[in-house]
Design a protein around this motif. Structure first.
Motif, short mmCIF file in Angstrom:
data_model
loop_
_atom_site.label_atom_id
_atom_site.label_comp_id
_atom_site.label_asym_id
_atom_site.label_seq_id
_atom_site.Cartn_x
_atom_site.Cartn_y
_atom_site.Cartn_z
N LYS A 80 0.85 -1.19 0.00
CA LYS A 80 0.00 0.00 0.00
C LYS A 80 0.88 1.24 0.00
CE LYS A 80 -3.93 -2.02 2.47
NZ LYS A 80 -4.74 -1.99 3.71
N VAL A 81 0.41 2.27 -0.68
CA VAL A 81 1.10 3.55 -0.64
C VAL A 81 0.95 4.12 0.77
CG1 VAL A 81 1.12 5.91 -1.55
CG2 VAL A 81 0.74 3.96 -3.09
N ASP A 82 2.05 4.58 1.32
CA ASP A 82 2.03 5.12 2.69
C ASP A 82 0.90 6.13 2.86
OD1 ASP A 82 3.93 3.77 4.09
OD2 ASP A 82 5.50 5.27 3.89
N GLY A 83 0.11 5.92 3.90
CA GLY A 83 -0.96 6.85 4.23
C GLY A 83 -2.30 6.53 3.61
N HIS A 84 -2.39 5.46 2.82
CA HIS A 84 -3.65 5.11 2.16
C HIS A 84 -3.97 3.63 2.37
CE1 HIS A 84 -3.94 8.97 0.02
NE2 HIS A 84 -2.64 8.86 -0.16
N ASP A 85 -5.24 3.35 2.54
CA ASP A 85 -5.66 1.96 2.74
C ASP A 85 -6.15 1.32 1.44
OD1 ASP A 85 -6.02 -0.19 4.65
OD2 ASP A 85 -8.19 0.06 4.31
N HIS A 86 -6.34 2.11 0.39
CA HIS A 86 -6.94 1.58 -0.84
C HIS A 86 -6.10 1.88 -2.08
CE1 HIS A 86 -8.07 5.76 -0.94
NE2 HIS A 86 -8.54 5.64 -2.16
N ILE A 87 -4.90 2.41 -1.87
CA ILE A 87 -4.02 2.73 -2.99
C ILE A 87 -2.74 1.91 -2.87
CG2 ILE A 87 -2.78 4.53 -4.25
CD1 ILE A 87 -4.70 6.58 -3.08
N TYR A 88 -2.42 1.20 -3.93
CA TYR A 88 -1.25 0.31 -3.95
C TYR A 88 -0.27 0.79 -5.02
CZ TYR A 88 -3.97 -3.03 -1.15
OH TYR A 88 -4.71 -3.64 -0.16
N ALA A 89 0.96 0.35 -4.90
CA ALA A 89 1.96 0.61 -5.94
C ALA A 89 2.80 -0.64 -6.13
CB ALA A 89 2.84 1.79 -5.57
N LEU A 90 3.28 -0.83 -7.36
CA LEU A 90 4.12 -2.00 -7.64
C LEU A 90 5.12 -1.67 -8.73
CD1 LEU A 90 2.98 -3.20 -10.52
CD2 LEU A 90 1.21 -4.16 -9.08
N GLY A 91 6.15 -2.50 -8.83
CA GLY A 91 7.12 -2.36 -9.90
C GLY A 91 8.11 -1.23 -9.67
N ASP A 92 8.56 -0.63 -10.76
CA ASP A 92 9.67 0.33 -10.72
C ASP A 92 9.38 1.57 -9.88
OD1 ASP A 92 10.60 -1.46 -12.57
OD2 ASP A 92 11.21 0.04 -14.04
N ILE A 93 8.10 1.91 -9.72
CA ILE A 93 7.77 3.14 -9.01
C ILE A 93 7.90 3.00 -7.50
CG2 ILE A 93 5.27 2.81 -8.70
CD1 ILE A 93 4.96 5.76 -9.67
N THR A 94 7.99 1.79 -7.00
CA THR A 94 8.12 1.59 -5.55
C THR A 94 9.54 1.87 -5.08
OG1 THR A 94 8.72 -0.75 -5.71
CG2 THR A 94 6.37 -0.23 -5.64
N ASP A 95 9.67 2.21 -3.79
CA ASP A 95 10.99 2.49 -3.23
C ASP A 95 11.60 1.25 -2.57
OD1 ASP A 95 9.42 2.27 -0.94
OD2 ASP A 95 10.44 3.91 0.11
N LEU A 96 11.12 0.07 -2.94
CA LEU A 96 11.64 -1.15 -2.35
C LEU A 96 13.13 -1.31 -2.64
CD1 LEU A 96 8.66 -3.48 -3.31
CD2 LEU A 96 9.25 -2.72 -1.00
N ALA A 97 13.84 -1.84 -1.67
CA ALA A 97 15.30 -1.98 -1.79
C ALA A 97 15.63 -3.26 -2.55
CB ALA A 97 15.94 -2.00 -0.41
N GLU A 98 15.43 -3.21 -3.87
CA GLU A 98 15.74 -4.34 -4.73
C GLU A 98 15.92 -3.82 -6.14
OE1 GLU A 98 12.36 -6.95 -4.57
OE2 GLU A 98 11.06 -5.55 -5.61
N ALA A 99 16.58 -4.60 -6.98
CA ALA A 99 16.74 -4.22 -8.38
C ALA A 99 15.38 -4.12 -9.04
CB ALA A 99 17.60 -5.25 -9.11
N LYS A 100 15.26 -3.21 -9.96
CA LYS A 100 13.99 -3.01 -10.65
C LYS A 100 13.93 -3.95 -11.85
CE LYS A 100 13.03 0.03 -7.63
NZ LYS A 100 12.14 -0.38 -6.52
N MET A 101 13.28 -5.09 -11.64
CA MET A 101 13.24 -6.14 -12.65
C MET A 101 11.81 -6.62 -12.84
SD MET A 101 16.84 -8.03 -11.61
CE MET A 101 16.06 -9.56 -11.47
N ALA A 102 11.53 -7.09 -14.03
CA ALA A 102 10.16 -7.50 -14.37
C ALA A 102 9.66 -8.61 -13.46
CB ALA A 102 10.11 -7.96 -15.82
N GLY A 103 10.53 -9.56 -13.13
CA GLY A 103 10.11 -10.65 -12.27
C GLY A 103 9.63 -10.17 -10.92
N HIS A 104 10.31 -9.17 -10.38
CA HIS A 104 9.87 -8.61 -9.11
C HIS A 104 8.51 -7.92 -9.26
CE1 HIS A 104 14.37 -8.33 -7.79
NE2 HIS A 104 13.86 -9.53 -7.61
N ALA A 105 8.34 -7.15 -10.32
CA ALA A 105 7.07 -6.46 -10.54
C ALA A 105 5.91 -7.45 -10.62
CB ALA A 105 7.14 -5.62 -11.81
#
Length: 393
Positions: A258-283
């Motif tokens: 979930k996007v910080d501060g929201h219960d109904h908005i999600y984010a995935l893939g390259d736009i997230t700040d997750l600490a991992e390489a931005k790769m299609a398999g992860h998305a």
């Protein structure tokens, strides 16, 4: 709440989450392209234009119940999406899946598959006429491009320049050693710790002989390609109605995505700040978590699916269809894959079959398998440099 889900972006993660939600929600996929672009195939398409049609999949069979809106998102707020046309898509849930851009040919710079094919064929003709190739950027994209070029034209001179001091940092030394060994066998010249002193005098992908200075001596080339410079697609968040992006343009998410501060908005893939390489398999794995959580919420249940980046970085990096290196997690820690395994997993067909199934069709090209032989007898195949919307394991 209702059950309408607006998904912004039809790349690897966006297409996968829309498909997974299609039976249980009312999905609206907002995507400006006329077809899904399997970007992991773009470098193969550059050197084998007869194969290029394999990387485009129209969206018309992706969803059975939902719909695809061919538009750009101009703005997002907690209640929905305002499109570039001014029209509105109201939604109960939002999924930000807009991915990233990367210089051509790693990613296409047009929304029309017909124009993308023309650009690939034109760039192929330019490349075919060049004897000496300069690649700026020794990340996974630049390395993979060198392998694709050498698979079709083993006698072309290929030089890769990068300011970094070593290849693929963060991976096991054994994998790096194997990568160097294979590049040496292909006669790819690596100039690490080296920077161009000026921009090449021609556009990338255009054949014209030039000599340019570097911090490690001059380079003469007939054509060059830029293989660095990812940019996150998040312009529609610029007004701050949903979230404030990081300095890198990304969105902070919780472990449920979930996007910080929201219960109904999600984010995935390259736009997230997750600490991992931005790769299609992860998305695509993000998409599984997001779909599970939204379906739970639609059913009145608590969303409990979580995503945690693997502590072991993974990569499948083909060097042409029969070479390459890889590292994957195993019960005993990170495991290095030999070239044959990389070819079997990815290099030979670049996961075309997976997307044929996802989109319910064959690609728009004439065949769904990569040719087994290239001219001259050669067999045929996100990190910040790795487009994910890019390479997958």
């Amino acid at each position: 709440m209702g059950r309408t889900v607006a998904v912004i972006g039809g790349g690897y993660g966006g297409a996968a989450v829309a498909k997974a939600l299609d039976q249980d929600t009312d999905v609206v996929l907002i995507e400006s392209k006329d077809a899904f672009v399997h970007s992991a195939g773009s470098l193969r398409a550059l050197v084998r234009p007869d194969w290029a049609g394999n990387m485009f999949f129209p969206y018309d069979r992706l969803l059975q119940r939902g719909k695809v809106v061919r538009e750009r998102a101009a703005s997002v707020d907690p209640g929905g999406v305002t499109l570039a046309s001014g029209e509105r898509v109201d939604a109960d849930y939002l999924v930000l899946a807009s991915g990233s851009d990367y210089p051509f040919p790693a990613k296409m710079d047009t929304d029309l598959s017909s124009e993308a094919l023309e650009s690939l064929r034109a760039a192929h003709a330019e490349l075919a006429s060049a004897d000496r190739v300069l690649i700026t950027g020794a990340g996974p994209v630049g390395l993979e491009l060198s392998g694709e070029i050498k698979a079709v034209w083993p006698d072309k001179s290929v030089t890769i320049v990068d300011p970094a001091g070593r290849l693929v940092p963060g991976f096991l030394p054994e994998m790096r050693e194997d990568l160097h060994r294979q590049l040496d066998a292909l006669k790819v010249e690596l100039r690490l710790g080296t920077t161009l002193t000026e921009e090449p005098p021609t556009e990338p992908g255009r054949a014209k002989t030039f000599t340019i200075g570097t911090t490690g001596g001059e380079v003469t080339a007939d054509i060059w390609f830029r293989c660095h410079g990812v940019s996150v697609n998040g312009h529609y968040l610029g007004d701050g109605l949903v979230t404030t992006r990081t300095p890198q343009g990304r969105v902070r998410v919780t472990e449920t995505l979930k996007v910080d501060g929201h219960d109904h908005i999600y984010a995935l893939g390259d736009i997230t700040d997750l600490a991992e390489a931005k790769m299609a398999g992860h998305a695509m794995r993000h998409a599984e978590v997001v779909a599970e959580n939204i379906i739970a919420q639609v059913r009145g249940e608590r969303p409990t699916a979580v995503y945690r980046p693997s502590p072991v970085p993974s990569i499948l990096l083909p060097l042409g269809p029969s070479g390459g290196v890889g590292q994957v997690p195993s019960p005993d820690g990170p495991a290095v894959l030999p070239a044959q395994a990389v070819s079997e997993y990815k290099g030979a067909d670049l996961f075309i079959g997976r997307f044929t199934e996802l989109f319910g069709r064959t690609p728009t090209g004439a065949r769904t398998e990569a040719p087994t032989e290239a001219p001259n007898g050669a067999s045929t195949d996100d990190g910040p440099d790795h487009r994910t919307d890019s390479r997958t394991p």
